[in-house]
Design a protein around this motif. Structure first.
Motif, mmCIF file in Angstrom:
data_model
loop_
_atom_site.group_PDB
_atom_site.id
_atom_site.type_symbol
_atom_site.label_atom_id
_atom_site.label_comp_id
_atom_site.label_asym_id
_atom_site.label_seq_id
_atom_site.Cartn_x
_atom_site.Cartn_y
_atom_site.Cartn_z
ATOM 1 N N UNK A 348 0.826 -1.211 0.000
ATOM 2 C CA UNK A 348 0.000 0.000 0.000
ATOM 3 C C UNK A 348 0.859 1.259 0.000
ATOM 4 N N UNK A 349 1.935 1.254 0.791
ATOM 5 C CA UNK A 349 2.826 2.416 0.836
ATOM 6 C C UNK A 349 3.528 2.606 -0.502
ATOM 7 N N UNK A 350 3.955 1.493 -1.085
ATOM 8 C CA UNK A 350 4.728 1.550 -2.327
ATOM 9 C C UNK A 350 3.949 2.234 -3.436
ATOM 10 N N UNK A 351 2.623 1.979 -3.511
ATOM 11 C CA UNK A 351 1.834 2.500 -4.621
ATOM 12 C C UNK A 351 0.986 3.710 -4.232
ATOM 13 N N UNK A 352 1.138 4.184 -3.014
ATOM 14 C CA UNK A 352 0.410 5.388 -2.607
ATOM 15 C C UNK A 352 1.125 6.628 -3.135
ATOM 16 N N UNK A 353 0.335 7.623 -3.465
ATOM 17 C CA UNK A 353 0.916 8.914 -3.883
ATOM 18 C C UNK A 353 1.350 9.695 -2.646
ATOM 19 N N UNK A 354 2.270 10.635 -2.768
ATOM 20 C CA UNK A 354 2.690 11.454 -1.614
ATOM 21 C C UNK A 354 1.498 12.165 -0.979
ATOM 22 N N UNK A 355 1.566 12.299 0.343
ATOM 23 C CA UNK A 355 0.523 12.960 1.145
ATOM 24 C C UNK A 355 -0.809 12.186 1.113
ATOM 25 N N UNK A 356 -0.747 10.904 0.766
ATOM 26 C CA UNK A 356 -1.968 10.094 0.738
ATOM 27 C C UNK A 356 -2.215 9.479 2.109
ATOM 28 N N UNK A 357 -3.344 8.796 2.226
ATOM 29 C CA UNK A 357 -3.718 8.156 3.491
ATOM 30 C C UNK A 357 -4.095 6.702 3.221
ATOM 31 N N UNK A 358 -3.675 5.840 4.124
ATOM 32 C CA UNK A 358 -4.037 4.422 4.057
ATOM 33 C C UNK A 358 -5.085 4.154 5.131
ATOM 34 N N UNK A 359 -6.194 3.519 4.740
ATOM 35 C CA UNK A 359 -7.290 3.269 5.661
ATOM 36 C C UNK A 359 -7.311 1.777 6.021
ATOM 37 N N UNK A 360 -7.260 1.502 7.320
ATOM 38 C CA UNK A 360 -7.310 0.121 7.819
ATOM 39 C C UNK A 360 -8.531 0.002 8.724
ATOM 40 N N UNK A 361 -9.412 -0.957 8.404
ATOM 41 C CA UNK A 361 -10.624 -1.170 9.194
ATOM 42 C C UNK A 361 -10.803 -2.656 9.431
ATOM 43 N N UNK A 362 -11.412 -2.975 10.576
ATOM 44 C CA UNK A 362 -11.675 -4.375 10.907
ATOM 45 C C UNK A 362 -12.954 -4.454 11.728
ATOM 46 N N UNK A 363 -13.803 -5.450 11.409
ATOM 47 C CA UNK A 363 -15.062 -5.629 12.122
ATOM 48 C C UNK A 363 -15.426 -7.109 12.115
ATOM 49 N N UNK A 364 -16.415 -7.442 12.941
ATOM 50 C CA UNK A 364 -16.894 -8.817 13.034
ATOM 51 C C UNK A 364 -17.971 -9.073 11.982
ATOM 52 N N UNK A 365 -17.880 -10.255 11.380
ATOM 53 C CA UNK A 365 -18.941 -10.719 10.480
ATOM 54 C C UNK A 365 -19.140 -12.202 10.735
ATOM 55 N N UNK A 366 -20.218 -12.517 11.482
ATOM 56 C CA UNK A 366 -20.483 -13.883 11.919
ATOM 57 C C UNK A 366 -19.281 -14.401 12.718
ATOM 58 N N UNK A 367 -18.647 -15.485 12.275
ATOM 59 C CA UNK A 367 -17.502 -16.035 12.999
ATOM 60 C C UNK A 367 -16.178 -15.652 12.345
#
Length: 442
Positions: A348-367
């Motif tokens: 993600x860092x390698x292909x991100x443009x300068x001053x960009x943001x990486x979004x990481x999210x995690x949630x439960x879905x059933x098991x």
């Protein structure tokens, strides 16, 4: 089956004839008893002559001492002086009714007989003996046997022809499949097997074709893998070799040039060590020999460690991270999961443009725990998207970036080894989203 049918038919006929004999004997014994009671020998002879037939049925009447009174075969019977040895006579004189199969009196033909005592008011008046020949039945039965035997022979012959044809129709496609398997075993994967039969052989041929196609694909992947490995290993080795040769030719005497060459050697050695490490990891994961220490792992902790490890790189490129991770416990090996997240963050860092943001999210879905990592890079084209998890595959845009195309392949194997899955979606110019699923703690 034919023998059983014949035996059953023969037994049924004999039983029927014996029943008929018994009925005849019972009916005639009543008529003869009346005549014997009156001691009218002439009438006894008339009854015997009326119901007896010399060719088929022989009827004899004896008195209480076993002397022949009347017979339907006088020419034959006058030659017999003692009737007691004749089957059934002695038993009937003792008051027992007997029936069975015996030879004729003065012939060798088989006959059914019955000897029955004639009584009236408990007094033995005489005996009645009836016998019938089986010659006609035996001739008819012999014809039936020959007919059934001929039909059986024809049936066996036809069954042999049909079985031979069926066996050939079965063995031929099996032989074709055997030859096809031999060719596949010899490395010839271009052929295709065609069996035009709507049965299990057709299904087997389909599976063999699928196996051949899969082996061809694996063979192509193996060749591509060996070519890529050779290329990736040759580049750093060649760089080190050229640098050493330059040092040997006198560059070692120039401090600035020498230090730059030593730095090059160090960088190429690290690159080579990293490549070998990645190859060993990939080989172990694909072979299934990597031992995972499965335990409950805090997802937030693993993601935080991955972000801290990449912090310097993100600062160098002025990339930020936005994290929205629920408090989830997943089942897995924390170090291997960390390696997978590091590879995904590195991508993600390698292909991100300068001053960009990486979004990481995690949630439960059933098991399952669903984790998404989204960057704001240039995205992945539809042509490249299906192949980004292949070994050594790099997009045309990524050729300017560092790396040999093993990071995403290793991350995919790690996630799958944990019983999870990883997918990617992207649109050009809108970045890429990698979605992971991992089993939660029960």
């Amino acid at each position: 089956m034919s023998g059983y049918i014949l035996w059953t038919f023969y037994a049924f006929f004999m039983q029927s004839r014996q029943t008929d004999l018994e009925n005849w004997a019972t009916a005639l014994s009543e008529s003869v008893a009346d005549v014997l009671k009156e001691k009218d020998t002439q009438r006894v002879q008339l009854i015997v002559q009326r119901y007896g037939a010399p060719a088929n049925i022989t009827l004899r009447v004896f008195d209480a001492q076993g002397l022949l009174l009347a017979t339907s075969a006088p020419q034959t019977d006058r030659q017999i002086t003692n009737w007691l040895p004749i089957p059934g006579v002695l038993e009937a004189l003792h008051g027992r009714s007997v029936q069975g199969l015996a030879k004729g009196v003065l012939s060798t033909d088989d006959r059914l007989y019955i000897a029955k005592p004639i009584t009236r008011n408990g007094q033995l008046l005489g005996i009645l003996r009836i016998s019938i020949t089986l010659e006609q039945f035996q001739k008819q039965f012999a014809r039936v046997i020959w007919t059934i035997s001929a039909a059986l022979g024809i049936t066996i012959f036809l069954c042999t022809l049909v079985s031979d044809r069926l066996a050939r129709s079965l063995s031929k496609p099996i032989e074709v499949m055997r030859n096809f398997a031999i060719r596949v075993g010899g490395g010839q994967f271009d052929g295709r097997l065609t069996i035009r039969q709507s049965n299990e052989l057709d299904q087997l041929a389909t599976e063999l074709n699928r196996m051949s196609a899969r082996l061809k694909s694996l063979d192509e992947e193996r060749r591509a893998f060996l070519a890529n490995v050779s290329h990736e290993l040759r580049t750093p080795v060649s760089n080190v070799q050229v640098t050493i040769e330059a040092l040997e030719r006198g560059a070692v005497d120039e401090p600035e040039l020498r230090d730059r060459f030593f730095q090059t050697i160090n960088e190429e050695a690290k690159r080579l060590a990293g490549l070998i490490h990645d190859l060993l990891d990939l080989g172990r994961l694909e072979a299934g020999v990597t031992l995972l220490e499965i335990q409950a792992v805090a997802l937030q902790s693993v993601i935080s460690r991955a972000i801290r490890a990449m912090e310097v790189r993100m600062q160098a490129k002025n990339v930020t991270v936005q994290v929205d991770v629920d408090d989830l416990q997943v089942m897995g090996d924390s170090e291997r999961l960390l390696q997978a997240f590091l590879n995904l963050l590195d991508n993600a860092i390698k292909y991100s443009t300068p001053n960009a943001c990486i979004f990481i999210a995690a949630s439960r879905h059933k098991q399952q725990a669903l984790i998404s990592i989204r960057d704001q890079g240039s995205g992945i084209s539809e042509t490249n998207l299906p192949r980004i998890f292949e070994q050594f595959y790099t997009t045309s845009h990524s050729t300017k970036q560092s790396g040999v195309g093993l990071g995403l392949a290793i991350a995919k194997r790690i996630i799958e080894a944990h019983g999870g899955s990883i997918t990617a979606r992207s649109k050009p110019g809108q970045g890429a989203v990698f979605t992971l699923s991992l089993p939660l703690e029960s």
